[in-house]
Design a protein around this motif. Structure first.
Motif, mmCIF file in Angstrom:
data_model
loop_
_atom_site.group_PDB
_atom_site.id
_atom_site.type_symbol
_atom_site.label_atom_id
_atom_site.label_comp_id
_atom_site.label_asym_id
_atom_site.label_seq_id
_atom_site.Cartn_x
_atom_site.Cartn_y
_atom_site.Cartn_z
ATOM 1 N N ALA A 240 0.816 -1.214 0.000
ATOM 2 C CA ALA A 240 0.000 0.000 0.000
ATOM 3 C C ALA A 240 0.851 1.267 0.000
ATOM 4 O O ALA A 240 0.369 2.334 -0.369
ATOM 5 N N ARG A 241 2.120 1.129 0.414
ATOM 6 C CA ARG A 241 3.005 2.295 0.489
ATOM 7 C C ARG A 241 4.299 2.018 -0.269
ATOM 8 O O ARG A 241 5.351 1.799 0.325
ATOM 9 N N PRO A 242 4.232 1.997 -1.600
ATOM 10 C CA PRO A 242 5.439 1.706 -2.381
ATOM 11 C C PRO A 242 6.480 2.814 -2.253
ATOM 12 O O PRO A 242 6.166 3.952 -1.893
ATOM 13 N N SER A 243 7.716 2.475 -2.543
ATOM 14 C CA SER A 243 8.800 3.458 -2.499
ATOM 15 C C SER A 243 8.514 4.598 -3.467
ATOM 16 O O SER A 243 8.009 4.382 -4.572
ATOM 17 N N LEU A 244 8.834 5.817 -3.049
ATOM 18 C CA LEU A 244 8.635 6.979 -3.910
ATOM 19 C C LEU A 244 9.780 7.164 -4.891
ATOM 20 O O LEU A 244 9.627 7.826 -5.922
ATOM 21 N N THR A 245 10.936 6.590 -4.576
ATOM 22 C CA THR A 245 12.126 6.807 -5.400
ATOM 23 C C THR A 245 12.620 5.544 -6.088
ATOM 24 O O THR A 245 13.524 5.610 -6.916
ATOM 25 N N GLY A 246 12.048 4.400 -5.704
ATOM 26 C CA GLY A 246 12.518 3.136 -6.253
ATOM 27 C C GLY A 246 13.692 2.562 -5.497
ATOM 28 O O GLY A 246 14.169 1.467 -5.811
ATOM 29 N N ARG A 247 14.145 3.259 -4.478
ATOM 30 C CA ARG A 247 15.281 2.795 -3.688
ATOM 31 C C ARG A 247 14.782 1.993 -2.492
ATOM 32 O O ARG A 247 13.600 2.067 -2.125
ATOM 33 N N PRO A 248 15.651 1.229 -1.834
ATOM 34 C CA PRO A 248 15.246 0.513 -0.619
ATOM 35 C C PRO A 248 14.664 1.472 0.409
ATOM 36 O O PRO A 248 15.117 2.622 0.543
ATOM 37 N N VAL A 249 13.656 1.006 1.128
ATOM 38 C CA VAL A 249 12.923 1.874 2.057
ATOM 39 C C VAL A 249 13.850 2.532 3.075
ATOM 40 O O VAL A 249 13.747 3.735 3.340
ATOM 41 N N ALA A 250 14.767 1.775 3.657
ATOM 42 C CA ALA A 250 15.650 2.336 4.686
ATOM 43 C C ALA A 250 16.483 3.488 4.137
ATOM 44 O O ALA A 250 16.661 4.524 4.802
ATOM 45 N N GLU A 251 17.006 3.322 2.923
ATOM 46 C CA GLU A 251 17.808 4.391 2.314
ATOM 47 C C GLU A 251 16.943 5.606 2.018
ATOM 48 O O GLU A 251 17.366 6.752 2.227
#
Length: 293
Positions: A240-251
């Motif tokens: 439901a909350r995909p990455s906004l940048t395409g990068r790993p969530v933590a980064e």
């Protein structure tokens, strides 16, 4: 804007203006747009626009001015969209005041050239919840509103309802398109509502004018969650909350919060620390204790 071409032609007679049946039939860009319809007026027409924006936009001069005769509510969907797109706007309150001045002078109630000022608007007591994605704004807003005995609003839900599609699809058209709709919804809500709790989007603080709107219409509360908690929640709800940048969530969280946290802190009247142990009752109680009396 007239409903019938014949009426528009009659209005243009004796002036340099000319009537056009459709936007496509105009060979010039419009420098001034004046809404004389009830669209946007409180009541049944409050969410209407006189023309669809996607039809109007190609006909606009880059420095077009928008004037709406409606003044209650002070911001209509037409003006909100124009403002979000960077156009200069004005509503009809100034015209009402100038008419009142002239009438009062004619009847002897006021000296000639007297100036009337608009009375102060009603005091607005909105509570704006700001913070990064997954900080708990949408979950907390209904509970806090219940305890304050006022309505709650979710800005993303309002945006989805107007766009007619999910946030992810709106954002998929580009961040600019998303920010325009976000600007429009937040501005309309601030103009229409006297009280309520609003869960905003994580990027609302990127727009300085929206920050001023929130601060002037109520109390801005920053839900300050640590990065590791945000990461855990986002990873748990990745669908439901995909990455906004395409990068790993933590980064992504670490990189964005490194500069956005300052924006949240500057925008807020109240900062509320959030932890994994925080409950809705505890958070709402702390916020209520720190709201202006």
């Amino acid at each position: 804007h007239a409903r019938r071409l014949s009426k528009a032609e009659e209005l243009c007679r004796g002036t340099a203006a000319r009537a056009v049946a459709t936007l496509n039939s105009s060979d010039v860009l419009w420098e001034c747009v004046v809404n004389c319809t009830p669209c946007g007026m409180g009541g049944a027409h409050v969410d209407e626009m006189p023309l669809p924006w996607h039809e109007l936009e190609p006909a606009l001069h880059p420095k077009a001015v928008f004037y709406d005769l409606v003044y209650e509510p002070p911001l209509t969907p037409l003006l909100a969209r124009a403002q979000a797109q960077g156009f200069h706007i004005a509503n009809g309150l100034s015209m009402l005041l100038r008419q009142a001045e002239a009438q009062a002078a004619i009847w002897g109630y006021l000296p000639l050239r007297s100036r009337l000022e608009a009375p102060p608007g009603p005091r607005r007591k909105l509570v704006w919840l700001i913070g990064y994605r997954a900080s708990g704004k949408s979950t907390l807003a209904p509970r806090l509103a219940q305890r304050l005995n006022c309505p709650s609003f979710d800005l993303d839900a309002l945006l989805e309802a107007r766009a007619g599609r999910p946030i992810a699809q709106v954002f998929g058209q580009g961040e600019h398109a998303f920010r325009v709709l976000e600007d429009m919804e937040l501005s309309l809500l601030a103009a229409r509502q006297r009280e309520g709790v609003v869960a905003t989007g994580g990027g609302a603080v990127l727009n300085h004018r929206l920050v001023e709107t929130m601060r002037e219409s109520g109390t801005v509360v920053y839900l300050d969650a640590p990065d590791d908690l945000l990461v855990a929640r986002l990873e748990q709800d990745a669908a439901a909350r995909p990455s906004l940048t395409g990068r790993p969530v933590a980064e992504e969280v670490q990189e964005v919060m490194a500069w956005r946290r300052t924006l949240y802190e500057r925008a807020a009247h109240v900062v509320i620390p959030v932890s994994a142990a925080s409950t809705l009752e505890a958070l709402s109680s702390e916020i209520m204790a720190r709201l202006p009396k």
